[in-house]
Design an enzyme around this catalytic site. Structure first.
Site, mmCIF file in Angstrom:
data_model
loop_
_atom_site.group_PDB
_atom_site.id
_atom_site.type_symbol
_atom_site.label_atom_id
_atom_site.label_comp_id
_atom_site.label_asym_id
_atom_site.label_seq_id
_atom_site.Cartn_x
_atom_site.Cartn_y
_atom_site.Cartn_z
ATOM 1 N N LYS A 122 -19.006 -22.011 45.843
ATOM 2 C CA LYS A 122 -18.732 -22.228 47.266
ATOM 3 C C LYS A 122 -17.511 -23.116 47.485
ATOM 4 O O LYS A 122 -16.794 -22.957 48.468
ATOM 5 C CB LYS A 122 -19.963 -22.813 47.969
ATOM 6 C CG LYS A 122 -21.079 -21.792 48.086
ATOM 7 C CD LYS A 122 -22.090 -22.124 49.147
ATOM 8 C CE LYS A 122 -23.012 -20.918 49.353
ATOM 9 N NZ LYS A 122 -24.105 -21.127 50.258
ATOM 10 N N LYS A 206 -22.861 -11.155 44.850
ATOM 11 C CA LYS A 206 -24.099 -10.981 45.603
ATOM 12 C C LYS A 206 -23.794 -10.690 47.076
ATOM 13 O O LYS A 206 -22.749 -11.094 47.596
ATOM 14 C CB LYS A 206 -25.001 -12.216 45.455
ATOM 15 C CG LYS A 206 -24.562 -13.433 46.210
ATOM 16 C CD LYS A 206 -25.717 -14.433 46.372
ATOM 17 C CE LYS A 206 -25.339 -15.455 47.434
ATOM 18 N NZ LYS A 206 -26.444 -16.118 48.057
ATOM 19 N N LYS A 209 -23.887 -13.888 53.365
ATOM 20 C CA LYS A 209 -23.543 -14.085 54.788
ATOM 21 C C LYS A 209 -22.082 -14.445 54.951
ATOM 22 O O LYS A 209 -21.466 -14.160 55.962
ATOM 23 C CB LYS A 209 -24.311 -15.287 55.362
ATOM 24 C CG LYS A 209 -25.780 -15.167 55.440
ATOM 25 C CD LYS A 209 -26.291 -16.367 56.250
ATOM 26 C CE LYS A 209 -27.708 -16.747 55.883
ATOM 27 N NZ LYS A 209 -27.795 -17.770 54.845
HETATM 28 N N1 AQP Z 1 -27.913 -11.287 47.806
HETATM 29 C C1 AQP Z 1 -29.130 -11.827 47.787
HETATM 30 N N2 AQP Z 1 -30.141 -11.206 47.150
HETATM 31 C C2 AQP Z 1 -31.398 -11.741 47.135
HETATM 32 N N3 AQP Z 1 -31.704 -12.914 47.740
HETATM 33 C C3 AQP Z 1 -30.717 -13.564 48.392
HETATM 34 N N4 AQP Z 1 -30.687 -14.718 49.098
HETATM 35 C C4 AQP Z 1 -29.421 -14.933 49.562
HETATM 36 N N5 AQP Z 1 -28.622 -13.927 49.181
HETATM 37 C C5 AQP Z 1 -29.386 -13.059 48.460
HETATM 38 C C6 AQP Z 1 -31.839 -15.569 49.318
HETATM 39 O O1 AQP Z 1 -31.983 -15.767 50.717
HETATM 40 C C7 AQP Z 1 -32.515 -17.068 50.942
HETATM 41 C C8 AQP Z 1 -31.745 -17.789 52.009
HETATM 42 O O2 AQP Z 1 -30.451 -18.039 51.572
HETATM 43 P P1 AQP Z 1 -29.582 -19.173 52.246
HETATM 44 O O3 AQP Z 1 -29.617 -19.045 53.700
HETATM 45 O O4 AQP Z 1 -29.984 -20.484 51.699
HETATM 46 O O5 AQP Z 1 -28.148 -18.825 51.774
HETATM 47 P P2 AQP Z 1 -27.556 -18.556 50.364
HETATM 48 O O6 AQP Z 1 -28.576 -18.494 49.275
HETATM 49 O O7 AQP Z 1 -26.471 -19.527 50.167
HETATM 50 O O8 AQP Z 1 -26.989 -17.080 50.475
HETATM 51 P P3 AQP Z 1 -26.389 -16.297 51.674
HETATM 52 O O9 AQP Z 1 -27.480 -15.861 52.597
HETATM 53 O O10 AQP Z 1 -25.554 -15.203 51.187
HETATM 54 O O11 AQP Z 1 -25.484 -17.309 52.448
HETATM 55 P P4 AQP Z 1 -24.029 -17.831 52.090
HETATM 56 O O12 AQP Z 1 -23.092 -16.680 52.174
HETATM 57 O O13 AQP Z 1 -23.800 -18.831 53.172
HETATM 58 O O14 AQP Z 1 -24.058 -18.387 50.712
HETATM 59 C C9 AQP Z 1 -32.530 -17.786 49.602
HETATM 60 O O15 AQP Z 1 -33.847 -17.735 49.069
HETATM 61 C C10 AQP Z 1 -31.613 -16.966 48.755
HETATM 62 O O16 AQP Z 1 -31.967 -17.008 47.377
#
Ligand code: AQP
Length: 344
Positions: A122, A206, A209
């Site tokens: 990140k 992956k 968002k």
């Molecule tokens: N691609 C993914 N496949 C499976 N699980 C996923 N999670 C996130 N991306 C995937 C799971 O969703 C939960 C919430 O995630 P978060 O809001 O804490 O954000 P994150 O893990 O940092 O991933 P995001 O949603 O893609 O956000 P950004 O882009 O901001 O990093 C967690 O349980 C995560 O494992």
């Protein structure tokens, strides 16, 4: 990292997890975590948080933050989290999260936190310009979980390393304070076909968002046309769908689409390949898009209804914060005592 086995922990079995209100939730969030949140309600006391304090580690967004929190709450409820059975609340409404995070800052070691790959991903090339909060994110996450003495944490695979850190912090806190069973060592619940959903455009990244291209993800609020268009444009190759799992080797994007189909229909990958093996993507992709639309459109419709009803959502969140405080505050009082902080 330790792979500590805890001596008998006698506290209640409790589930905790959270999502960041950084952008709309996507299929990866749903299959990796939210779908599990719903199922776990039948088995455990569940506490589901909207982690706004984590969201501000990336940058301020005061105009949208509260509404984004409501959107995540709406997604939880629309997907099937029942606010009567489970606790749904916003992290910053329970101040003890940050208090415990500070105490854990004094438990976690620099070397442990420096190893976290999500920070490296990140922060990108210019880590020096990242917020200290982004670096400290996994310590706050440990506090989120352990403030409720949660024993189980449903997350996607990307969170595995952070969960290991939470276990290490719990273990060191218990050891340092000669209180072997004070905190449970929380178990990640990661397994399952949706644990790692990849970008629709690049099977090595992956689904996320924060990816600048909306075409890389299926948002929970996408309508059937948007889903069809994104799936049709998803990266594949000129070969047909393979007939067995071995045929997925070296075809990450195809493996991802087949995995999504299996996860959404709750079938085995082998069964999906038995149905579509040998057929072209001109057949597979529309079938996948229709299946996804059928699964997600009731959730999207309910999210729209709920987000329009701010009063109901806010009542759910207020009630959730009260229930969360009722669990967190006595645990925080115990922590203060164990640490030896002054109390009048
Ligand atoms: N691609 C993914 N496949 C499976 N699980 C996923 N999670 C996130 N991306 C995937 C799971 O969703 C939960 C919430 O995630 P978060 O809001 O804490 O954000 P994150 O893990 O940092 O991933 P995001 O949603 O893609 O956000 P950004 O882009 O901001 O990093 C967690 O349980 C995560 O494992």
């Amino acid at each position: 990292m330790t792979d500590a086995v805890q001596p008998q922990y006698k506290g209640p079995q409790r589930v905790f997890s959270g999502m960041q209100p950084t952008n709309g939730l996507h299929l990866g969030n749903y299959l990796g975590a939210l779908q599990k949140f719903v199922r776990l309600q039948d088995q455990y006391e569940c506490i589901y948080c909207i982690v706004d304090l984590h969201a501000i580690t990336i940058g301020p967004d005061p105009q949208n933050l509260a509404n984004r929190c409501r959107e995540v709450a709406a997604a939880y409820v629309a997907a099937g989290v029942d606010p009567k059975r489970s606790t749904i609340f916003i992290q910053s409404a329970v101040r003890e999260h940050t208090e415990l995070a500070w105490i854990f800052n004094c438990v976690a070691r620099m070397g442990w936190v420096e190893r976290m790959t999500q920070f490296k991903d990140k922060a990108g090339k210019d880590a020096q310009r990242s917020s200290v909060g982004l670096f400290d994110y996994p310590v706050l996450q440990a506090a989120d979980i352990l403030l409720y003495k949660a024993t189980h944490v449903p997350v996607g695979e990307d969170q595995k390393q952070h969960l290991e850190l939470s276990r290490d912090i719990a273990q060191k806190f218990n050891n340092d304070h000669d209180a072997p069973n004070f905190f449970p060592l929380p178990e990640p619940l990661i397994q399952g076909p949706g644990a790692r959903i990849m970008s629709l455009r690049d099977g090595s990244k992956k689904m996320s968002k924060s990816d600048p291209s909306d075409m890389t993800r299926i948002n929970l609020t996408d309508d059937a046309d948007a889903i069809m268009s994104k799936i049709k444009k998803a990266t594949t190759d000129p070969l047909p769908v393979p007939e067995n799992k071995e045929g997925l080797a070296g075809r990450a994007e195809v493996e991802n689409l087949v995995g999504i189909f299996a996860a959404v229909t709750e079938r085995r990958v082998e069964d999906v390949l038995a149905e579509f093996g040998g057929k072209g993507f001109g057949v597979f992709k529309p079938a996948l898009a229709e299946t996804l639309a059928a699964k997600l459109s009731p959730i999207a419709a309910e999210m729209r209804r709920l987000t329009a009803d701010t009063a109901t959502l806010d009542a759910i969140l207020r009630d959730g914060a009260e229930k969360a405080r009722a669990v967190a505050q006595p645990i925080m009082a115990e922590v203060r005592e164990v640490v030896g902080l002054w109390s009048a």
